[in-house]
Write a protein that holds these residues in place. Sequence first.
Motif, short mmCIF file in Angstrom:
data_model
loop_
_atom_site.label_atom_id
_atom_site.label_comp_id
_atom_site.label_asym_id
_atom_site.label_seq_id
_atom_site.Cartn_x
_atom_site.Cartn_y
_atom_site.Cartn_z
N ARG A 248 54.54 8.69 40.90
CA ARG A 248 55.86 8.58 41.51
C ARG A 248 55.82 7.78 42.81
NH1 ARG A 248 57.80 14.74 41.78
NH2 ARG A 248 59.70 13.78 42.69
N LEU A 249 54.62 7.70 43.42
CA LEU A 249 54.45 6.89 44.63
C LEU A 249 53.98 5.48 44.31
CD1 LEU A 249 52.70 9.60 46.87
CD2 LEU A 249 54.96 8.60 47.27
N ASP A 250 53.97 5.11 43.00
CA ASP A 250 53.55 3.76 42.55
C ASP A 250 52.10 3.46 42.93
OD1 ASP A 250 56.04 3.23 41.45
OD2 ASP A 250 56.83 2.48 43.36
N ARG A 251 51.25 4.45 42.78
CA ARG A 251 49.81 4.27 43.04
C ARG A 251 49.08 4.58 41.74
NH1 ARG A 251 49.33 7.75 48.60
NH2 ARG A 251 47.10 7.33 48.32
N ALA A 252 49.34 3.74 40.77
CA ALA A 252 48.87 3.98 39.40
C ALA A 252 47.36 3.98 39.30
CB ALA A 252 49.47 2.95 38.46
N LYS A 253 46.64 3.11 40.02
CA LYS A 253 45.19 3.04 39.92
C LYS A 253 44.54 4.33 40.39
CE LYS A 253 44.66 -1.98 40.33
NZ LYS A 253 44.03 -3.09 41.09
N GLU A 254 45.01 4.84 41.52
CA GLU A 254 44.46 6.12 42.01
C GLU A 254 44.77 7.25 41.02
OE1 GLU A 254 45.12 6.83 46.34
OE2 GLU A 254 46.26 4.96 46.21
N ALA A 255 45.96 7.19 40.44
CA ALA A 255 46.33 8.21 39.47
C ALA A 255 45.43 8.16 38.25
CB ALA A 255 47.80 8.04 39.06
N ALA A 256 45.14 6.94 37.79
CA ALA A 256 44.27 6.80 36.62
C ALA A 256 42.87 7.31 36.90
CB ALA A 256 44.24 5.33 36.19
N LYS A 257 42.38 7.04 38.08
CA LYS A 257 41.03 7.50 38.43
C LYS A 257 40.96 9.02 38.45
CE LYS A 257 37.47 7.15 42.01
NZ LYS A 257 37.12 6.62 43.34
N LEU A 258 41.98 9.66 39.06
CA LEU A 258 42.01 11.13 39.09
C LEU A 258 42.15 11.70 37.68
CD1 LEU A 258 44.18 12.33 42.11
CD2 LEU A 258 41.77 12.74 41.70
N ALA A 259 42.98 11.08 36.85
CA ALA A 259 43.16 11.57 35.49
C ALA A 259 41.88 11.47 34.69
CB ALA A 259 44.28 10.78 34.80
N ALA B 249 47.65 10.86 29.46
CA ALA B 249 48.74 10.17 28.77
C ALA B 249 49.74 9.59 29.76
CB ALA B 249 49.44 11.11 27.81
N ALA B 250 49.92 10.27 30.89
CA ALA B 250 50.90 9.79 31.87
C ALA B 250 50.48 8.47 32.50
CB ALA B 250 51.09 10.85 32.96
N VAL B 251 49.16 8.18 32.55
CA VAL B 251 48.70 6.93 33.18
C VAL B 251 48.50 5.84 32.15
CG1 VAL B 251 47.62 8.21 35.07
CG2 VAL B 251 46.26 7.63 33.05
N THR B 252 48.80 6.12 30.89
CA THR B 252 48.70 5.10 29.85
C THR B 252 50.09 4.81 29.31
OG1 THR B 252 48.32 6.79 28.15
CG2 THR B 252 46.37 5.82 29.19
N ASP B 253 50.17 3.90 28.38
CA ASP B 253 51.47 3.58 27.79
C ASP B 253 51.29 3.18 26.33
OD1 ASP B 253 50.26 1.13 28.01
OD2 ASP B 253 51.56 0.39 29.59
N GLY B 254 52.43 2.98 25.68
CA GLY B 254 52.39 2.52 24.29
C GLY B 254 51.83 3.57 23.36
N THR B 255 51.11 3.04 22.33
CA THR B 255 50.57 3.92 21.29
C THR B 255 49.56 4.88 21.84
OG1 THR B 255 50.90 2.11 19.71
CG2 THR B 255 49.49 3.93 19.01
N ARG B 256 48.77 4.45 22.80
CA ARG B 256 47.75 5.34 23.38
C ARG B 256 48.41 6.55 24.04
NH1 ARG B 256 44.06 2.64 27.43
NH2 ARG B 256 42.85 4.54 27.08
N ARG B 257 49.53 6.34 24.71
CA ARG B 257 50.24 7.47 25.35
C ARG B 257 50.65 8.49 24.30
NH1 ARG B 257 53.54 8.58 29.84
NH2 ARG B 257 55.34 9.88 29.36
#
Length: 972
Positions: A784-795, A819-827
Amino acid sequence: MFATPTSDADAPHSTLFGRSRELGILSKSIRGSAGHYLTVLLGPPGSGKSALLAAASVQAAHDGISVLHTRRRESSLSDSYSTIRDLFQPLNLANSDPQRPALFDHRARTALDRLASGSIDAGRLNGFTEQQTSDVAASDDYRMLDGLRRVVTQLAAQRPVALMVDDAHWSDADSLDWISFLARRGATQRFHLMVTVCDLHMTGRRELTELLRIPGTQLIRLSPLGTDDVAQAVEDALGRPADEPFTRSCAEVTGGNPQFLRLLLNAIAAEGLKPHRDATGRVRQIGYDIIASAMSHYFDRFPPHVRAMALAMAVLDRYPQVHPEPSALSEESCELIGQLVGVSAHLVTEVMDRFREHDQLFLKALPAVSRAMLHSLPVDQRVRLREQAARLLLDSGHPVDSAARQLLQVDRHNEEWMTTALLVAAQEAELRGEPDCAVRYLKHALDSSPSEQPCVHTELALAGLLAPKEPQTAMDHLCHVMVRTDDVRIRAVAATRYGLTAISAGQAPLALCSVEQAMAALKAAAGPVPSAADHDLLLTLEWTLLTMGADHPILLAQTLAKPVHPNWQHSQTPVERQMQATHAFLTGLRGGPAAEVLNYLDRATNVRDTETPFWTVTHTVLALLMVDEPGRALMSLRTPMALGPVPSGQWDNATAAGLRALAHYTAGDLPLVLDEARLLTDRTENTGDDHRYAMLRIAHASVLIEQNAPQQAEALLNDTVVNEDSFVQLSLLLLTRAKAKGGQGDLHSAYALVQRCRRIMERAGVTDPALVPWRPYAVSLLLRLDRAKEAAKLAEEGLAQAQLRNTPRVLGTALTSWAAVTDGTRRTDFLRQALLAFKDSSARLQHARTAYLLGTTLLREGDPAEACELLRSAGNLAWSCGAKPLARSADHALATAAPPPPTTSGVRKLTTSEFRVAALAARGASNREISEALFVSVHTVEGHLTSVYRKLGTSSRSALPAALASLRTDRA
């Protein structure tokens, strides 16, 4: 003449308390217009008899009526005709009176001479009648009686006469007989007799009761003042109207007695109290002190055993009931009082019945009076009475608690049985769930014990009771024991309790050294091959060290770094099972596999012993929650120790309710969390300044957040105090506060709180995401804070950790975050995997949330059929969990995805459980009856019915029979 009319200034005062009606009756009688010749004013002491008679005297003199007035004292009883002598004193009884020859005839002068000289040897006249007049006319007795009557009639010929005898119960018998003689001959005469009598003495004397039998006698019984009279008196005395509670307190404490009311109002005015409801407590205190002081001399009129009975009542705290109506003392109380005084129970009953019948005001004041008498005794006499009462209660088979209450009033116990009674009473109070009462007994036993050795064990028991609410005081007592005793085993027991209490006091690091020293001393004393008792004591010390390290953030990192204790394949003793439970908790914090945690817990299955410390139960519950076993965690709390107070004094309802609420929240039963909070609030204060309530309030706030009330949750958490030396409480509080902030849109503050929670857990060496799942929420905040890379690392970190733990809930939560840090079919694939994991989990709320996310994702991808099925499932689960916002979101998404299905097709889609619930509801069963019949919760029934209504297109139970009939026809 002996009386003259008075001026207007001498008229009776207009503020005679509540007796204006009685005063009017007396004035009418004195003037001769009422047809009465004798008026008897009857009432208890202080009821206003004397004041009323004095006011009537002033009024009579004001109306031109001659008044002869006297007030008697107890000393008048033995002197014949003393009352009449004092009554006629204004007539100047000396022979030199120049007016006498002109006023009185020979018989009257002779009677006055004999009265003045005191040469009277008259007998009493019992039941004198008109028929006997000729038979006794020649006797001296009759000449005396008739001569004095002639004095009155000849005075009345000049001017109407009022004769008033106040407190006539103290008059001599001859005077009372003459009053009776005169009253019987009052017809056509211009005089009126008035006497006041205390009702307590009416049955004691024949002469008094004879007065009431005279024809033409008027009886005025003075009743207590009413509320309106008291209110008027208060206003007159204090100069302002009083509040109703203030007036009611004045009336209750004085019993409506004018004398006591006057004394009370004088004291209130002197103290400067305002007649406000806030002063009612002080009014009662002043009132009872006044009554006790005013009536303390009352017992001087009675034999010594009556005074002794009052003292015995004060010692035993046994008084007759006076509200709403006076009642007799119980037979048991009379027996006890009689034994303590040394008289028969029958005599006690007789005395109390006399008070109950004739002096109810004094009966009401009896507790205050008797306590004042007891307080005035010398100390040694009071102590002796208390000791005698305690021994009497024990010998007569009364509960030891009643004897212990007596001993609390004794400063020093010189006999061993006294200390023993206090210790036994403390144990019984603890078992009854009254720890405060037990603390009082133990403190007193500790301060007054004649021996030294029992003091050590008493102080240990006292520390155990003080530990939950006063941990610092408990630690002081335990430290005192460790310093005083030379016995290493007693020191080891004290060190164990010292260490456990230090956890609650936030001083675990400081207590660590004391526990280690006690353990080293015990090892040296036990030798290379310790006995079974020493082995268990050493193991208890080791478990204490582990428990201290399992909660404190600083010690926890060191504890987790230590090698695991060797496993016991067969745990036999309670302390071995406690060790297993603690190792299960520590293994869970290390992030160990669920199978290993459950292995420890399986070997600690007998941890339900009633003597099990609550830390062991806490570790068991938290370990089970970490491996996704909330149902088993709740079963662990259904033990005798968790359901009520235990001898250890360490368990309480607040801690148990907090753990139950956490287990319910983990299982997704949100309404049950609210039930726990409500039930505990009804029984206790549930204040936020006590960290024992922290877990319950955190779970409560979590439910509020799920119900879209983050502001209420934050307000609840802001008033919650946690033990900051407990990493579990502190980290859960920080995470929940972060969710409350995030729910209000304050993302930066929420993330700062999550980061603080993360640092605390990492500093403690806790990597497991199950107990405090901060990573999934941190991932959502970063996105929600547009910090997707940090989110992906934590996930990614969270998923790796979850795969090591390999429990459905943890794995499903981690997959949802990934799943929240991915998109498309992988999500979509990851959400399907998460949903599959949750199917084997008890985490129904997370299951519903993931089904909703997958359903909305499939809607966007153009697969409405599967999406609708998922959204329907998500809504049903959310409703059954009590998560109404999520359920409404799922229903709304479902409604926008496709039109409602036809009734028949909807009926075909009823699940087996839904059909069973619908069938019972169609027969008229209530939700509670359905839940009991199907062994499910009421909330589950409500969720199924909501789903049934939606599928059938109905909104009430009345349509269910027709819909189900359609289902059977359609299936046929």
